[in-house]
Design a protein around this motif. Structure first.
Motif, PDB file in Angstrom:
ATOM      1  N   ASP A 104       9.799   4.234  -0.611  1.00  0.00           N
ATOM      2  CA  ASP A 104       8.415   4.200  -1.070  1.00  0.00           C
ATOM      3  C   ASP A 104       7.433   4.681  -0.007  1.00  0.00           C
ATOM      4  O   ASP A 104       6.346   5.150  -0.319  1.00  0.00           O
ATOM      5  CB  ASP A 104       8.015   2.779  -1.465  1.00  0.00           C
ATOM      6  N   ALA A 105       7.804   4.541   1.256  1.00  0.00           N
ATOM      7  CA  ALA A 105       6.887   4.826   2.343  1.00  0.00           C
ATOM      8  C   ALA A 105       6.586   6.312   2.507  1.00  0.00           C
ATOM      9  O   ALA A 105       5.571   6.671   3.109  1.00  0.00           O
ATOM     10  CB  ALA A 105       7.431   4.262   3.654  1.00  0.00           C
ATOM     11  N   PRO A 130       0.796  -1.237   0.000  1.00  0.00           N
ATOM     12  CA  PRO A 130       0.000   0.000   0.000  1.00  0.00           C
ATOM     13  C   PRO A 130       0.825   1.282   0.000  1.00  0.00           C
ATOM     14  O   PRO A 130       0.241   2.366  -0.038  1.00  0.00           O
ATOM     15  CB  PRO A 130      -0.804  -0.106   1.315  1.00  0.00           C
ATOM     16  N   ASN A 131       2.146   1.205   0.042  1.00  0.00           N
ATOM     17  CA  ASN A 131       2.965   2.403   0.199  1.00  0.00           C
ATOM     18  C   ASN A 131       2.606   3.515  -0.785  1.00  0.00           C
ATOM     19  O   ASN A 131       2.551   4.681  -0.406  1.00  0.00           O
ATOM     20  CB  ASN A 131       4.448   2.065   0.058  1.00  0.00           C
ATOM     21  N   PHE A 132       2.410   3.159  -2.047  1.00  0.00           N
ATOM     22  CA  PHE A 132       2.074   4.193  -3.035  1.00  0.00           C
ATOM     23  C   PHE A 132       0.962   3.722  -3.968  1.00  0.00           C
ATOM     24  O   PHE A 132       0.772   4.272  -5.051  1.00  0.00           O
ATOM     25  CB  PHE A 132       3.314   4.585  -3.859  1.00  0.00           C
ATOM     26  N   GLU A 176       3.497  11.191   6.052  1.00  0.00           N
ATOM     27  CA  GLU A 176       4.295  10.891   7.231  1.00  0.00           C
ATOM     28  C   GLU A 176       4.462   9.371   7.353  1.00  0.00           C
ATOM     29  O   GLU A 176       3.584   8.619   6.940  1.00  0.00           O
ATOM     30  CB  GLU A 176       3.614  11.440   8.493  1.00  0.00           C
ATOM     31  N   PRO A 177       5.582   8.921   7.879  1.00  0.00           N
ATOM     32  CA  PRO A 177       5.757   7.475   8.061  1.00  0.00           C
ATOM     33  C   PRO A 177       4.637   6.890   8.922  1.00  0.00           C
ATOM     34  O   PRO A 177       4.215   7.503   9.909  1.00  0.00           O
ATOM     35  CB  PRO A 177       7.109   7.372   8.774  1.00  0.00           C
ATOM     36  N   TRP A 178       4.144   5.716   8.533  1.00  0.00           N
ATOM     37  CA  TRP A 178       3.081   5.064   9.285  1.00  0.00           C
ATOM     38  C   TRP A 178       3.661   4.297  10.462  1.00  0.00           C
ATOM     39  O   TRP A 178       4.733   3.696  10.363  1.00  0.00           O
ATOM     40  CB  TRP A 178       2.325   4.096   8.377  1.00  0.00           C
ATOM     41  N   SER A 179       2.932   4.289  11.558  1.00  0.00           N
ATOM     42  CA  SER A 179       3.322   3.457  12.689  1.00  0.00           C
ATOM     43  C   SER A 179       3.100   1.989  12.320  1.00  0.00           C
ATOM     44  O   SER A 179       2.341   1.678  11.382  1.00  0.00           O
ATOM     45  CB  SER A 179       2.472   3.806  13.908  1.00  0.00           C
ATOM     46  N   PRO A 180       3.728   1.054  13.024  1.00  0.00           N
ATOM     47  CA  PRO A 180       3.478  -0.360  12.743  1.00  0.00           C
ATOM     48  C   PRO A 180       2.001  -0.727  12.806  1.00  0.00           C
ATOM     49  O   PRO A 180       1.518  -1.514  11.986  1.00  0.00           O
ATOM     50  CB  PRO A 180       4.295  -1.077  13.832  1.00  0.00           C
TER      51      PRO A 180
END
Length: 297
Positions: A109-110, A74-76, A116-120
């Motif tokens: 890619d994230a 799902p990154n992009f 913003e970077p996603w949390s786990p």
């Protein structure tokens, strides 16, 4: 056991790219996959082409070879647009596509779209919602859904996949939620082993880690009444301790020991000179043509 390859999209199509895919078919690989990234690690500042266009071209350059991503995330991507591309690719290839799909990493890619970077936790939530919606989009003519992260409004996907009820999902997962997703919606499961062992672990520790992953996958299947034996189990090599591609005998030993654990498909990277995937091309071709036969002796 099946043997497949990964062809990274680093060569121009008319300067060796096409030949790699047709050669993979000639060598008898079960499938040829490619990474679905916009850039990746040490290849970031060099050529790197898109996964779906590359696989579409590969479909025209081959006739029997299965094709796929290893993996999409799902990154992009968005399920609605991805579903349309996959249906088109499955049609062009005459039903030879497997979608490898995972939660995605924290690399380039994230954040490439400015997010913003996603949390786990958010990454796991997004992954579950993404795959569930994509399953609907690939099996229903019209879908309306409102999710926390992904929605669809009368999304049309006619005529659907060439493969019925849809093209297979190979779900990359090692955590509890991902394994449950693989059990529920996957036709295959993908692992690279335990990444924590890559630099300092041993081959024996890695085997035990994969054994544990397969056991937990079996438990996830049992919880929903599914027989785990019906789920293909794919190992993407290159990320476990040791050097199984240094020699033919080393590969045969590596493949045999993972086959005994329950792995049904091993994927090896096509050689790329002066990279982490540098390898003697002659050895690569020997593994492709003789490796599995050696296991049966």
């Amino acid at each position: 056991m099946r043997l497949s390859t990964v062809i990274l999209p680093v060569r121009r199509w008319h300067e060796g790219g096409r030949d790699e895919w047709s050669r993979a078919e000639e060598l008898g690989f079960h499938a040829a996959y490619t990474y679905d990234h916009l850039s990746w690690r040490t290849f970031r500042d060099g050529p790197w082409f898109g996964a779906i266009p590359t696989l579409t071209a590969a479909a025209g350059a081959t006739t029997r070879l299965r094709l796929g991503t290893l993996v999409t995330s799902p990154n992009f991507r968005h399920p609605v647009t991805l579903a349309k591309e996959l249906i088109s690719l499955d049609d062009i290839s005459d039903g030879r596509v497997t979608l490898g799909i995972g939660a995605g990493g924290t690399g380039f890619d994230a954040v490439v779209l400015g997010q913003e970077p996603w949390s786990p936790r958010e990454r796991a939530d997004r992954f579950a919602e993404f795959v569930t919606l994509l399953d609907r989009l690939l099996t229903q003519d019209a879908v309306t859904a409102e999710g926390t992260y992904y929605s669809a409004v009368e999304a049309r996907d006619i005529p659907g996949c060439a493969q019925r009820p849809r093209l297979p999902f190979a779900v990359a997962a090692t955590g509890p939620r991902g394994l449950r997703l693989a059990a529920a919606l996957g036709q295959a499961w993908v692992t690279t082993g335990d990444p924590k062992l890559f630099e300092s672990g041993t081959a024996e520790e890695s085997l035990e880690a994969v054994r544990g992953q397969i056991g937990r996958l079996g438990q996830a299947c049992a919880e929903i009444g599914r027989d785990a034996a019906g789920l293909e189990k794919i190992l993407l090599s290159g990320f476990t301790p040791g050097r199984p591609l240094d020699s033919f005998d080393a590969f045969v030993d590596f493949a045999g020991r993972h086959f005994e654990l329950g792995i049904t498909e091993i994927v090896v990277h096509a050689p790329i000179p002066d990279s982490d995937f540098a390898m003697d091309p002659a050895l690569f071709e020997r593994i492709a043509t003789e490796g599995l036969a050696q296991l049966s002796r």
